[in-house]
Design a protein around this motif. Sequence first.
Motif, PDB file in Angstrom:
ATOM      1  N   UNK A  12       6.764  20.254  -0.870  1.00  0.00           N
ATOM      2  CA  UNK A  12       7.417  19.680  -0.354  1.00  0.00           C
ATOM      3  C   UNK A  12       8.681  19.983  -0.006  1.00  0.00           C
ATOM      4  N   UNK A  13      10.031  20.948  -0.261  1.00  0.00           N
ATOM      5  CA  UNK A  13      10.986  21.813   0.054  1.00  0.00           C
ATOM      6  C   UNK A  13      10.921  22.009   1.529  1.00  0.00           C
ATOM      7  N   UNK A  14       9.679  23.140   1.849  1.00  0.00           N
ATOM      8  CA  UNK A  14       9.032  23.810   3.116  1.00  0.00           C
ATOM      9  C   UNK A  14       9.196  22.973   3.740  1.00  0.00           C
ATOM     10  N   UNK A  15       7.526  21.623   3.823  1.00  0.00           N
ATOM     11  CA  UNK A  15       7.996  20.503   4.945  1.00  0.00           C
ATOM     12  C   UNK A  15       9.517  19.598   5.399  1.00  0.00           C
ATOM     13  N   UNK A  16      10.275  19.937   4.682  1.00  0.00           N
ATOM     14  CA  UNK A  16      11.539  19.340   5.119  1.00  0.00           C
ATOM     15  C   UNK A  16      12.083  20.666   6.144  1.00  0.00           C
ATOM     16  N   UNK A  17      12.204  21.132   6.754  1.00  0.00           N
ATOM     17  CA  UNK A  17      12.090  21.842   7.439  1.00  0.00           C
ATOM     18  C   UNK A  17      12.427  21.735   8.553  1.00  0.00           C
ATOM     19  N   UNK A  19      11.842  19.373  11.547  1.00  0.00           N
ATOM     20  CA  UNK A  19      13.216  18.088  12.057  1.00  0.00           C
ATOM     21  C   UNK A  19      12.559  16.561  11.965  1.00  0.00           C
ATOM     22  N   UNK A  20      11.118  16.790  11.723  1.00  0.00           N
ATOM     23  CA  UNK A  20      10.516  15.327  11.723  1.00  0.00           C
ATOM     24  C   UNK A  20       9.802  15.490  10.388  1.00  0.00           C
ATOM     25  N   UNK A  21       9.223  14.771   9.275  1.00  0.00           N
ATOM     26  CA  UNK A  21       8.562  15.615   7.984  1.00  0.00           C
ATOM     27  C   UNK A  21       7.872  13.231   8.075  1.00  0.00           C
ATOM     28  N   UNK A  22       7.010  13.388   7.563  1.00  0.00           N
ATOM     29  CA  UNK A  22       6.381  12.047   7.551  1.00  0.00           C
ATOM     30  C   UNK A  22       5.799  12.349   6.164  1.00  0.00           C
ATOM     31  N   UNK A  23       6.241  12.027   4.640  1.00  0.00           N
ATOM     32  CA  UNK A  23       5.468  12.183   3.638  1.00  0.00           C
ATOM     33  C   UNK A  23       4.706  10.202   2.910  1.00  0.00           C
ATOM     34  N   UNK A  24       3.766  10.161   2.891  1.00  0.00           N
ATOM     35  CA  UNK A  24       3.040   9.423   2.313  1.00  0.00           C
ATOM     36  C   UNK A  24       2.688   9.550   0.722  1.00  0.00           C
ATOM     37  N   UNK A  25       3.723   8.785  -0.044  1.00  0.00           N
ATOM     38  CA  UNK A  25       2.761   8.171  -1.318  1.00  0.00           C
ATOM     39  C   UNK A  25       1.397   7.607  -1.472  1.00  0.00           C
ATOM     40  N   UNK A  26       1.000   8.038  -2.470  1.00  0.00           N
ATOM     41  CA  UNK A  26      -0.636   6.885  -2.569  1.00  0.00           C
ATOM     42  C   UNK A  26      -1.326   6.916  -4.279  1.00  0.00           C
ATOM     43  N   UNK A  27      -1.600   6.238  -4.138  1.00  0.00           N
ATOM     44  CA  UNK A  27      -1.682   5.704  -5.325  1.00  0.00           C
ATOM     45  C   UNK A  27      -3.802   5.649  -5.490  1.00  0.00           C
ATOM     46  N   UNK A  28      -4.047   6.620  -6.073  1.00  0.00           N
ATOM     47  CA  UNK A  28      -5.615   6.497  -6.154  1.00  0.00           C
ATOM     48  C   UNK A  28      -6.615   5.612  -7.003  1.00  0.00           C
ATOM     49  N   UNK A  29      -5.726   4.537  -7.489  1.00  0.00           N
ATOM     50  CA  UNK A  29      -6.006   3.492  -7.966  1.00  0.00           C
ATOM     51  C   UNK A  29      -5.677   1.662  -7.136  1.00  0.00           C
ATOM     52  N   UNK A  86      16.060  16.742   7.482  1.00  0.00           N
ATOM     53  CA  UNK A  86      15.934  17.111   5.832  1.00  0.00           C
ATOM     54  C   UNK A  86      16.158  15.335   5.571  1.00  0.00           C
ATOM     55  N   UNK A  87      16.369  14.514   5.844  1.00  0.00           N
ATOM     56  CA  UNK A  87      17.272  13.681   5.026  1.00  0.00           C
ATOM     57  C   UNK A  87      15.687  12.125   5.666  1.00  0.00           C
ATOM     58  N   UNK A  88      16.338  10.971   4.532  1.00  0.00           N
ATOM     59  CA  UNK A  88      15.096  10.723   4.507  1.00  0.00           C
ATOM     60  C   UNK A  88      15.750   9.415   5.786  1.00  0.00           C
ATOM     61  N   UNK A  89      15.662   8.944   6.885  1.00  0.00           N
ATOM     62  CA  UNK A  89      15.587   7.928   7.821  1.00  0.00           C
ATOM     63  C   UNK A  89      15.348   6.337   7.943  1.00  0.00           C
ATOM     64  N   UNK A  90      13.710   6.730   6.841  1.00  0.00           N
ATOM     65  CA  UNK A  90      13.452   5.558   7.465  1.00  0.00           C
ATOM     66  C   UNK A  90      12.322   5.621   5.555  1.00  0.00           C
ATOM     67  N   UNK A  91      12.242   3.774   5.122  1.00  0.00           N
ATOM     68  CA  UNK A  91      11.117   3.601   4.083  1.00  0.00           C
ATOM     69  C   UNK A  91      10.368   2.775   4.340  1.00  0.00           C
ATOM     70  N   UNK A  92       9.360   2.718   4.205  1.00  0.00           N
ATOM     71  CA  UNK A  92       8.543   1.092   3.545  1.00  0.00           C
ATOM     72  C   UNK A  92       7.111   1.229   2.286  1.00  0.00           C
ATOM     73  N   UNK A  93       6.774   0.287   1.925  1.00  0.00           N
ATOM     74  CA  UNK A  93       6.071   0.478   0.945  1.00  0.00           C
ATOM     75  C   UNK A  93       4.582  -0.771   1.292  1.00  0.00           C
ATOM     76  N   UNK A  94       3.907  -1.017   1.128  1.00  0.00           N
ATOM     77  CA  UNK A  94       3.206  -1.873   0.298  1.00  0.00           C
ATOM     78  C   UNK A  94       2.249  -2.195   1.919  1.00  0.00           C
TER      79      UNK A  94
END
Length: 108
Positions: A12-17, A19-29, A86-94
């Motif tokens: 994760x830390x490597x990806x933060x380097x 300029x832009x990086x999108x992370x998706x948190x996923x539930x398998x169930x 390296x800083x979150x600029x947007x997040x949303x869910x569901x």
Amino acid sequence: MTGKKIETEEQFTKLLTNEFFLLFKHSLTCPVSGAAFDEYQSFISEKNDLETAFLAVQEARPLSNYVAETFGIKHASPQAILFKNGQPIWNDSHWRITKDSLQAALEQ
């Protein structure tokens, strides 16, 4: 393109380097997460220049908690978080995670 699956803070830390990086948190169930993951995959299939990764909450709970605690973003799954310099600029869910909402976040 499906994005990289990550499971460690180091990955994760490597990806933060980027300029832009999108992370998706996923539930398998969770069916809602499944639908959001389809939207995420559809979005990134057209974004070859956007660094992106996902984590499966059930398999990477320590990383999921680390992201929530480090950046003060209450955990949700599914959840999309866009980072800039390296800083979150947007997040949303569901159900709010759609191809269009991801594109709008990138354009803000």
